[in-house]
Design an enzyme around this catalytic site. Structure first.
Site, PDB file in Angstrom:
ATOM      1  N   LYS A 145     -12.581  -5.594  -4.145  1.00 39.60           N
ATOM      2  CA  LYS A 145     -13.762  -4.383  -4.356  1.00 39.60           C
ATOM      3  C   LYS A 145     -12.954  -3.152  -4.814  1.00 39.60           C
ATOM      4  O   LYS A 145     -13.608  -2.383  -5.074  1.00 39.60           O
ATOM      5  CB  LYS A 145     -14.505  -4.333  -3.184  1.00 39.60           C
ATOM      6  CG  LYS A 145     -13.644  -3.849  -1.810  1.00 39.60           C
ATOM      7  CD  LYS A 145     -14.454  -3.805  -0.565  1.00 39.60           C
ATOM      8  CE  LYS A 145     -13.506  -3.511   0.641  1.00 39.60           C
ATOM      9  NZ  LYS A 145     -14.093  -3.524   2.116  1.00 39.60           N
ATOM     10  N   LYS A 159      -6.827 -12.434  -6.648  1.00 32.66           N
ATOM     11  CA  LYS A 159      -8.126 -12.531  -5.735  1.00 32.66           C
ATOM     12  C   LYS A 159      -8.927 -11.407  -6.536  1.00 32.66           C
ATOM     13  O   LYS A 159      -8.570 -10.273  -6.610  1.00 32.66           O
ATOM     14  CB  LYS A 159      -7.652 -12.304  -4.403  1.00 32.66           C
ATOM     15  CG  LYS A 159      -8.842 -12.399  -3.459  1.00 32.66           C
ATOM     16  CD  LYS A 159      -8.366 -12.310  -2.110  1.00 32.66           C
ATOM     17  CE  LYS A 159      -9.527 -12.238  -0.979  1.00 32.66           C
ATOM     18  NZ  LYS A 159      -9.265 -11.956   0.412  1.00 32.66           N
ATOM     19  N   LYS A 186       0.822  -1.235   0.030  1.00 31.83           N
ATOM     20  CA  LYS A 186      -0.038  -0.157   0.057  1.00 31.83           C
ATOM     21  C   LYS A 186       0.858   1.094  -0.059  1.00 31.83           C
ATOM     22  O   LYS A 186       0.321   2.270  -0.587  1.00 31.83           O
ATOM     23  CB  LYS A 186      -0.927  -0.023   1.257  1.00 31.83           C
ATOM     24  CG  LYS A 186      -2.048  -1.003   1.036  1.00 31.83           C
ATOM     25  CD  LYS A 186      -2.943  -0.901   2.313  1.00 31.83           C
ATOM     26  CE  LYS A 186      -4.166  -1.780   2.236  1.00 31.83           C
ATOM     27  NZ  LYS A 186      -5.242  -1.797   3.284  1.00 31.83           N
TER      28      LYS A 186
END
Length: 328
Positions: free
Chosen positions: A195, A192, A111
């Site tokens: 969202k 994966k 991140k």
């Protein structure tokens, strides 16, 4: 009774993967264990948030939990920031965690590499996650593969504190369902389903309209050949679609294979779309009803009060062992 804790950030829309791998299991678990389901809004602000959207996303996520079948009579549903013990124990555990441990977290590395500005909160939030879990003497934590490292840190912090100050925390174990724990992207079966994917076609949102769901399934990538056969190594795309079908229809992989033997991908994908719509459409209707009612805020208020009462003894014990003057 076994205690189960799970937290989901109120950011973006939940996917069919979140439902099949988590929420559907939660509905079953709430009848078997003491379950706490927390909307972790404090975690959300480790990256910049629009305040209006954060408030809206928090209420929408709570409504979706309830629409899926989470009941305030069987479980505790609450918002993280409504229970101040989370932030307080989070700070105390930051003072137990080591800098090197936090720096090794894979999610922080991933991140932070995407951000021009990296907050201190993003670096230390695994300690807050540990506090979320340890506050309630949690036995089991439903986690995806991407969160296992954070749970290992939680276990390490619990063991370290227990060794230094005496038995205080239950050391939690991961709960990972054998099937459905990892639903993959519709566009890249090796990644994966998320969202937060930049491409809306890569995931099936739980709140996508039926026609949108049908279009996304129709456009989902498949493998070479035309056999509907479960083979994760050689047919990862079709195997992923079969997993979604099997879980939504409550049938085995063998039954799916037999049902579409010799038919090819077309009929299979068309039926898959209807199976997904059949599962999500009733949830969407209940979600809209709950969001429009006044019961949502009452449920969250009651949940916070119950969670606060459950967390208080652990926080008091921790502060006492650390040497703080704790009011009688």
């Amino acid at each position: 009774m076994t205690t189960v804790f799970s937290g989901i950030q109120p950011s973006g829309k939940l996917t069919i993967g979140n439902y099949l791998g988590a929420l559907r299991n939660f509905v079953r678990l709430q009848e078997e264990a003491e379950c706490l389901f927390c909307i972790v809004d404090l975690h959300a602000i480790t990256v910049q948030q629009n305040p209006v959207e954060l408030r809206q996303n928090t209420r929408e996520l709570a409504a979706l939990y309830l629409a899926c079948g989470i009941s305030q009579k069987s479980a505790t549903l609450f918002v993280q920031s409504h229970v101040s013990a989370h932030a307080e124990l989070g700070w105390l555990l930051q003072c137990i965690a080591h800098y090197g441990e936090l720096g090794r977290m894979t999610q922080f590395k991933d991140k932070s590499a995407q951000k021009e500005v990296v907050t201190a909160g993003l670096f230390t939030y695994p300690a807050l996650m540990a506090a979320d879990i340890l506050l309630y003497q949690t036995d089991l934590v439903p986690v995806g593969e991407d969160q296992k490292q954070h749970l290992e840190l939680t276990r390490d912090l619990a063991i370290r504190f227990n060794n230094r100050f005496g038995e205080t925390f239950t050391v939690p174990e991961p709960y990972i369902p054998k099937i459905g724990g990892k639903i993959m992207s519709l566009e890249d079966p090796l990644k994966k389903m998320s969202k937060s994917d930049e491409s809306a076609g890569a995931y099936l949102s739980m709140l996508d309209e039926p026609d949108v769901l049908r279009k996304k399934v129709a456009r989902a990538v498949t493998d070479s050949g035309r056999d509907v056969r479960f083979d994760e190594e050689n047919k990862p795309a079709v195997s992923n679609l079969m997993t979604i079908y099997a879980l939504c229809a409550n049938v085995t992989m063998a039954e799916v294979e037999k049902r579409y033997e010799g038919q090819g991908y077309g009929p299979f994908k068309k039926d898959l779309a209807e199976v997904v719509v059949g599962v999500l459409e009733p949830i969407q209707q209940r979600y809209r009803d709950i969001l429009a009612s006044s019961e949502l805020d009452d449920i969250l208020r009651e949940g916070a009060a119950k969670a606060e009462q459950m967390a208080a003894p652990t926080l008091k014990n921790v502060k006492d062992k650390l040497g703080f003057i704790v009011p009688a």
